[in-house]
Design a protein around this motif. Structure first.
Motif, PDB file in Angstrom:
ATOM      1  N   PHE A   1      22.436  53.087  35.725  1.00 43.20           N
ATOM      2  CA  PHE A   1      21.408  52.263  35.369  1.00 43.20           C
ATOM      3  C   PHE A   1      20.039  52.739  36.273  1.00 43.20           C
ATOM      4  N   GLY A   2      18.854  53.538  35.960  1.00 41.45           N
ATOM      5  CA  GLY A   2      17.712  53.730  36.557  1.00 41.45           C
ATOM      6  C   GLY A   2      17.345  55.259  36.067  1.00 41.45           C
ATOM      7  N   PHE A   3      16.256  55.364  36.505  1.00 37.35           N
ATOM      8  CA  PHE A   3      15.613  56.788  35.852  1.00 37.35           C
ATOM      9  C   PHE A   3      14.872  57.308  37.057  1.00 37.35           C
TER      10      PHE A   3
ATOM     11  N   SER B   1      17.671  54.217  31.040  1.00 36.77           N
ATOM     12  CA  SER B   1      16.623  54.327  31.613  1.00 36.77           C
ATOM     13  C   SER B   1      15.864  52.926  31.582  1.00 36.77           C
ATOM     14  N   ASP B   2      15.399  52.425  32.711  1.00 35.93           N
ATOM     15  CA  ASP B   2      14.701  51.132  32.875  1.00 35.93           C
ATOM     16  C   ASP B   2      13.352  51.387  32.598  1.00 35.93           C
ATOM     17  N   LYS B   3      12.827  52.647  32.167  1.00 40.03           N
ATOM     18  CA  LYS B   3      11.379  52.868  31.970  1.00 40.03           C
ATOM     19  C   LYS B   3      11.175  52.802  30.457  1.00 40.03           C
TER      20      LYS B   3
ATOM     21  N   LYS C   1       7.015  68.050  45.818  1.00 40.32           N
ATOM     22  CA  LYS C   1       6.262  66.933  45.131  1.00 40.32           C
ATOM     23  C   LYS C   1       7.329  66.264  44.368  1.00 40.32           C
ATOM     24  N   ASN C   2       7.232  64.868  44.285  1.00 37.68           N
ATOM     25  CA  ASN C   2       8.139  64.331  43.667  1.00 37.68           C
ATOM     26  C   ASN C   2       8.288  64.556  42.268  1.00 37.68           C
ATOM     27  N   THR C   3       7.037  64.756  41.616  1.00 44.56           N
ATOM     28  CA  THR C   3       7.002  64.961  40.092  1.00 44.56           C
ATOM     29  C   THR C   3       7.526  66.271  39.755  1.00 44.56           C
TER      30      THR C   3
ATOM     31  N   VAL D   1      24.426  51.599  39.981  1.00 47.54           N
ATOM     32  CA  VAL D   1      23.184  51.169  39.736  1.00 47.54           C
ATOM     33  C   VAL D   1      22.208  51.681  40.939  1.00 47.54           C
ATOM     34  N   SER D   2      21.012  52.352  40.156  1.00 47.87           N
ATOM     35  CA  SER D   2      20.088  53.219  41.072  1.00 47.87           C
ATOM     36  C   SER D   2      18.833  52.612  40.459  1.00 47.87           C
ATOM     37  N   SER D   3      18.553  51.332  39.854  1.00 47.85           N
ATOM     38  CA  SER D   3      17.347  50.864  39.567  1.00 47.85           C
ATOM     39  C   SER D   3      16.824  49.869  40.593  1.00 47.85           C
ATOM     40  N   THR D   4      15.451  50.043  41.095  1.00 47.40           N
ATOM     41  CA  THR D   4      15.024  49.144  41.844  1.00 47.40           C
ATOM     42  C   THR D   4      14.030  48.122  41.120  1.00 47.40           C
ATOM     43  N   LYS D   5      13.942  48.576  39.601  1.00 52.24           N
ATOM     44  CA  LYS D   5      12.977  47.655  39.044  1.00 52.24           C
ATOM     45  C   LYS D   5      13.356  46.150  38.690  1.00 52.24           C
ATOM     46  N   ASN D   6      14.482  46.397  38.142  1.00 50.86           N
ATOM     47  CA  ASN D   6      15.324  44.943  37.603  1.00 50.86           C
ATOM     48  C   ASN D   6      16.152  44.434  38.558  1.00 50.86           C
TER      49      ASN D   6
ATOM     50  N   SER E   1       1.567  48.760  53.967  1.00 47.59           N
ATOM     51  CA  SER E   1       1.303  49.812  52.948  1.00 47.59           C
ATOM     52  C   SER E   1       0.983  51.184  53.539  1.00 47.59           C
ATOM     53  N   ALA E   2       1.283  52.081  52.474  1.00 50.59           N
ATOM     54  CA  ALA E   2       1.161  53.323  52.590  1.00 50.59           C
ATOM     55  C   ALA E   2       0.057  53.712  51.875  1.00 50.59           C
ATOM     56  N   ILE E   3      -0.778  54.686  52.348  1.00 49.61           N
ATOM     57  CA  ILE E   3      -1.577  55.275  51.474  1.00 49.61           C
ATOM     58  C   ILE E   3      -1.127  56.769  51.297  1.00 49.61           C
TER      59      ILE E   3
ATOM     60  N   LEU F   1      23.515  53.622  44.219  1.00 50.89           N
ATOM     61  CA  LEU F   1      22.987  54.968  44.879  1.00 50.89           C
ATOM     62  C   LEU F   1      21.320  55.108  44.818  1.00 50.89           C
ATOM     63  N   GLY F   2      20.886  55.522  45.942  1.00 50.52           N
ATOM     64  CA  GLY F   2      19.228  55.470  45.845  1.00 50.52           C
ATOM     65  C   GLY F   2      18.486  54.459  46.641  1.00 50.52           C
ATOM     66  N   ASN F   3      17.209  54.470  46.531  1.00 50.55           N
ATOM     67  CA  ASN F   3      16.560  53.315  46.877  1.00 50.55           C
ATOM     68  C   ASN F   3      17.277  52.224  47.100  1.00 50.55           C
ATOM     69  N   ILE F   4      17.812  51.702  45.955  1.00 52.86           N
ATOM     70  CA  ILE F   4      18.231  50.325  45.756  1.00 52.86           C
ATOM     71  C   ILE F   4      19.282  49.954  47.039  1.00 52.86           C
TER      72      ILE F   4
ATOM     73  N   LEU G   1      14.788  59.716  50.685  1.00 50.55           N
ATOM     74  CA  LEU G   1      15.509  60.315  49.631  1.00 50.55           C
ATOM     75  C   LEU G   1      16.592  61.161  50.364  1.00 50.55           C
ATOM     76  N   ASN G   2      16.188  61.799  51.639  1.00 52.71           N
ATOM     77  CA  ASN G   2      17.360  62.709  52.027  1.00 52.71           C
ATOM     78  C   ASN G   2      18.749  61.828  52.341  1.00 52.71           C
ATOM     79  N   LEU G   3      18.528  60.710  52.795  1.00 51.27           N
ATOM     80  CA  LEU G   3      19.464  59.628  52.632  1.00 51.27           C
ATOM     81  C   LEU G   3      20.302  59.658  51.732  1.00 51.27           C
TER      82      LEU G   3
END
Ligand SMILES: Cc1cc2nc3c(=O)[nH]c(=O)nc-3n(C[C@H](O)[C@H](O)[C@H](O)COP(=O)(O)OP(=O)(O)OC[C@H]3O[C@@H](n4cnc5c(N)ncnc54)[C@H](O)[C@@H]3O)c2cc1C
Length: 390
Positions: A8-10, A32-34, A106-108, A159-164, A182-184, A279-282, A294-296
């Protein structure tokens, strides 16, 4: 439907995990949660991919050689200004014998590449714009009910979604802290004196990083307190301030985009609960000060896939608890050290207290002088030892 893995996550982590599992012949359902129309991210964020992460990804996805034209980062230079107006204290990682520490990507670009891979793998089924509304963690499998009524049986649920917020459904506790920062992230092009050097200046407003991803393009990431006036400057004024700070690194720069990111600290107390894996930022959303988020996650994913493959070939079930516990235990120290370490580093280096500033300068000075200690930091940040042992 029945799948061996349901993810779960995209985001980048979900996509890397899906590709690796599918490449190893497992059936994968990717939820995909998007919203389908917004599935292509348009962030300007970049990632410092360590040498270890890059080598691992290139060996798994040979086409990531497309990052070949990106300049190799062969030195990292950090500079700490003194509150007393003394000369800045600086530390250079790798100023002796040059070696590739990683690349800025670049992440994209990474996501686009992963989307192409996913498109070619027949054993990944994507369900768009949905989320699990019920998770039943049984002894040998998981039953999911999605908000669209669809039902899924799966051996393991990732679970890899940080949205829901699935926290209530998956019984894993988190330590969460609003960093009030905050980061710019700013994309620039212009004259970059050394495109092979990532530079970080610890200003009194917060760490300011210059991350070159081509000879004349770079990302600038400035982490600031959320009440910082700098967050409200117009682009022209902000660029002037940045150019002043980075006068020895860049000149004639133009801003091509500017984004703000709220920084939050999240640390999952466990990566595994029964047949659920995070797995991931969650699992660990950390301060970007050391460029390791992301390296972690890539290390977690690499170990997870390796364990699953190894034990499957020995006849173990995919959700064997011993296998999952071993995975969790092996990742604990690294994840905890980077999560809480970066949290502390940011506090120390952005402190306006003279004593803390003096101690930080002394610490940096010591690390600069002790070659073996510096080498230890480099080995850890490049993930060298981890991937060798994999
Ligand atoms: C300023 C900055 C600089 C960074 N620099 C580095 C670096 O140099 N090196 C490094 O290793 N890491 C770095 N990171 C961390 C890295 O960007 C993250 O670890 C990585 O993007 C996380 O990917 P993910 O797939 O695990 O999670 P996410 O990107 O959080 O995605 C997980 C899921 O959550 C969903 N989601 C999350 N938020 C939203 C939302 N608001 N709206 C819709 N959907 C959402 C996504 O759809 C996705 O499915 C940096 C982070 C920041 C903020």
């Amino acid at each position: 439907m029945k799948y061996e893995f349901t993810i779960f996550g995209f985001g980048i982590s979900a996509k890397i995990t899906s590709c690796l599992l599918a490449r190893n012949g497992f059936s994968v359902c990717l939820i995909s949660d998007k919203d389908q129309k917004q599935e292509i991210s348009n962030t300007n964020l970049v990632t410092f991919l360590s040498r270890g992460s890059l080598n691992y990804l290139s060996s798994m996805f040979p086409k990531t050689k497309q990052f070949e034209e990106h300049p190799e980062i062969d030195s990292i230079h950090c500079e700490l200004n003194s509150l007393r107006g003394n000369k800045p204290q600086s530390i250079k990682f790798n100023d002796g014998e040059k070696q590739n520490l990683g690349k800025i990507v670049k992440n994209t670009d990474l996501e686009k590449y992963l989307d192409q891979e996913i498109g070619q793998l027949r054993n990944i089924n994507i369900i768009h714009g949905s989320y699990p509304s019920m998770v039943e963690n049984k002894k040998d499998e998981i039953k999911l009910k999605l908000n669209n009524g669809e039902e899924i049986d799966t051996d393991l649920f990732i679970v890899s979604s940080t949205k829901n917020n699935l926290a209530d459904l998956i019984s894993i506790d988190f330590i969460k802290k609003d960093l009030k920062k905050s980061a710019i992230s700013i994309d620039i092009n212009g004259d970059i004196k050394n495109a092979n050097c990532a530079f970080q200046k610890f200003t009194s407003d917060g760490p300011l990083a210059l991350l070159p991803y081509s000879k004349n393009e770079a990302s600038i990431v400035w982490s600031l307190k959320r009440d910082s006036k700098l967050l409200h400057k117009d682009n022209e004024e902000l660029l002037q301030i940045i150019t002043k700070h980075l006068s020895e690194q860049v000149s004639s720069i133009k801003m091509t985009s500017n984004e703000k990111h709220k920084l939050q600290f999240v640390y999952a107390k466990n990566l595994v609960y029964k047949n659920t894996v995070l797995l991931g930022n969650i699992a660990h959303n950390i301060h970007p000060i050391a460029g390791q988020g992301l390296n972690l996650s890539i290390k977690d994913i690499a170990l997870f896939v390796n364990q699953i493959k190894k034990y499957k070939s020995l006849g173990y079930k995919l959700n064997d608890q011993m296998v999952l516990e071993e995975f969790e235990m092996k990742r604990k120290i690294d994840n905890t050290a980077y999560s809480f370490g970066t949290f502390l580093l940011d506090d120390i280096f952005s402190s306006n207290n003279n004593f803390v500033n003096y101690t930080a300068r002394t610490g940096l000075g010591l690390v600069e002088k002790i070659k073996n200690l510096k080498q230890l930091f480099i080995r850890s940040a490049t993930g060298e030892d981890f991937y060798k042992a994999l």
